[in-house]
Design a protein around this motif. Structure first.
Motif, mmCIF file in Angstrom:
data_model
loop_
_atom_site.group_PDB
_atom_site.id
_atom_site.type_symbol
_atom_site.label_atom_id
_atom_site.label_comp_id
_atom_site.label_asym_id
_atom_site.label_seq_id
_atom_site.Cartn_x
_atom_site.Cartn_y
_atom_site.Cartn_z
ATOM 1 N N UNK A 93 7.315 -2.505 0.266
ATOM 2 C CA UNK A 93 7.045 -3.954 0.289
ATOM 3 C C UNK A 93 7.161 -4.554 1.681
ATOM 4 N N UNK A 94 7.258 -3.727 2.703
ATOM 5 C CA UNK A 94 7.504 -4.237 4.051
ATOM 6 C C UNK A 94 6.452 -5.249 4.495
ATOM 7 N N UNK A 95 5.192 -4.955 4.248
ATOM 8 C CA UNK A 95 4.137 -5.880 4.689
ATOM 9 C C UNK A 95 4.225 -7.219 3.964
ATOM 10 N N UNK A 96 4.582 -7.197 2.703
ATOM 11 C CA UNK A 96 4.755 -8.449 1.957
ATOM 12 C C UNK A 96 6.009 -9.186 2.407
ATOM 13 N N UNK A 97 7.075 -8.439 2.684
ATOM 14 C CA UNK A 97 8.333 -9.060 3.108
ATOM 15 C C UNK A 97 8.136 -9.926 4.348
ATOM 16 N N UNK A 98 7.233 -9.520 5.201
ATOM 17 C CA UNK A 98 7.020 -10.280 6.434
ATOM 18 C C UNK A 98 6.516 -11.694 6.135
ATOM 19 N N UNK A 99 5.876 -11.850 4.992
ATOM 20 C CA UNK A 99 5.344 -13.149 4.594
ATOM 21 C C UNK A 99 6.336 -13.967 3.780
ATOM 22 N N UNK A 100 7.292 -13.310 3.155
ATOM 23 C CA UNK A 100 8.173 -14.011 2.213
ATOM 24 C C UNK A 100 9.591 -14.216 2.731
#
Length: 427
Positions: A93-100
């Protein structure tokens, strides 16, 4: 960097109105100075106000003092990891975490990861490339003693070229504009500006991305990305403001251009060639091999649950397998090596896994330990503060039950941790 980092270390010592009680650390075997390789027996390290005040022969104690019994253990200085990313960890989920995740979210996650790192025996780390607000806040909390954490030397945001490794890649353009850090630059003057602003914002050390990187989501290769003029401007600006500069660098061209510009150390160094080795030796530059990162990205890229993007996967399979041989050649040639893992790519708390890989690259157990103690301390200009156990130095002390000079891999099983005179782990 020396004065700034010394102030950072001093800020982590307890503030006391009167002398604190003495602590007597009774060591069965102890490696006081890893540079010498000499193991001494039946010593007592006397600690007060976060520092070692004396090393005594035999097992001594005084009324009113605290005794730490490590007579059955091998004692050595707290370990130093010269390359971590303490506020995050690679997951699907690293790429999503950057947004959230907010900076506060990252700082709280960093506190959890910092505790794991400290419990693993690492009493000092350098965070190279993270959100300014998150990592500088965590650094301050660690210095105040608000969180159980290694001492943190922090770079904050990496200096990067527009569109390069360190910039934001692979999202919608409007999203990338919001996420892009102010440390991205183009042109020598703009790169001077970026360095100066990072110092202004609180950077202890300047981290740059001299070449492309494996985990940036762009098919931009792993070669040099800054121009020579930009590299020279970055190094000059940093040194004028009392900061060392370290470079993420894979490609041989970027490594050599950065070292020629006066850069202080190379992170990764995958395609380091003979000319680059000669330049590093001539200039006294350090190599931080981060072998765990190479090992990790290959295992993920080849595994059944690969969560990397196609661009990341291709670069992982290209670079990862080369890092052991590169380190073997650099070590054999006499390049100075400082221990660093790039943890955050791999899991926090597993940092000592690097020792086994360094041994595979030809280092003896003692040489591997030296990379994480005296070498790393000298790399940051902190040899008078950490890296060995002597009067006046920080009381950063760890212990294991076995013999790390037979196999440094045993440092994955640290049984005792003291940082700045405070015991955090005792088994």
């Amino acid at each position: 960097m020396g004065a700034l980092a010394a102030a950072l270390l001093a800020s982590s010592a307890p503030v006391v109105a009167q002398p604190a009680p003495l602590t007597f650390v009774q060591a069965g075997r102890v490696l006081l100075d890893p540079a010498s390789g000499r193991v001494e027996t039946q010593k007592t390290l006397i600690v007060q106000n976060g520092r070692i005040v004396r090393v005594a022969d035999g097992y001594v104690a005084e009324p009113g003092g605290r005794v730490v019994d490590l007579k059955d253990s091998f004692v050595l200085p707290g370990l130093i990891d010269s390359h971590v990313h303490i506020t995050g960890e690679q997951t699907p989920t690293t790429r999503l975490d950057r947004l959230t995740q907010s900076a506060a979210d990252q700082a709280f996650a960093g506190a959890r990861f910092a505790r794991r790192t400290l419990m693993a025996g690492f009493t000092t780390v350098a965070d190279l490339g993270g959100d300014n607000e998150a990592v500088f806040a965590l650094r301050a909390a660690a210095a105040r003693g608000d969180v159980a954490s290694p001492r943190i030397i922090a770079a904050g945001s990496s200096i990067s070229v527009h569109g390069g490794h360190g910039d934001v890649n692979g999202y919608r353009e409007d999203v990338m504009h919001v996420l892009r850090p102010g440390s991205v630059c183009s042109g020598a003057d703009d790169c001077r500006r970026a360095v100066r602003e990072q110092v202004w914002k609180g950077a202890d050390i300047i981290k740059i991305t001299a070449t492309g990187g494996v985990l940036s989501n762009t098919a931009a290769g792993l070669g040099q990305q800054f121009s020579d003029a930009e590299l020279e401007a970055i190094v000059d600006a940093a040194h004028r403001m009392g900061r060392k500069v370290t470079a993420h660098a894979h490609g041989a061209d970027g490594i050599k251009s950065f070292v020629k510009a006066g850069g202080d150390s190379i992170e990764h160094g995958t395609w380091l060639d003979d000319e680059g080795i000669a330049l590093m030796k001539k200039n006294g530059a350090y190599l931080v091999p981060t072998l765990m990162a190479g090992d990790f990205v290959v295992r993920i890229a080849k595994g059944p649950n690969n969560f990397f993007t196609p661009a990341q996967t291709a670069k992982a399979l290209q670079a990862g397998p080369l890092m052991l041989d590169m380190t073997r050649r650099a070590h054999k040639a006499g390049v100075k090596i400082a221990f660093g893992t790039d943890t955050g790519v791999s899991a926090h708390g597993d940092n000592a896994g690097e020792f086994a890989l360094l041994q595979q690259a030809g280092l003896t157990p003692l040489q591997a330990i030296q990379t994480a103690t005296v070498n790393a301390a000298a790399h940051f200009g902190l040899e008078n503060e950490i890296g060995s156990l002597a009067p006046g130095k920080a009381a950063d002390i760890i212990a294991v039950k076995g013999d790390p000079l037979a196999d440094a891999g045993i440092l994955r099983q640290v049984s005792f941790v003291m940082k700045g005179g405070e015991v955090h782990k005792q088994q």
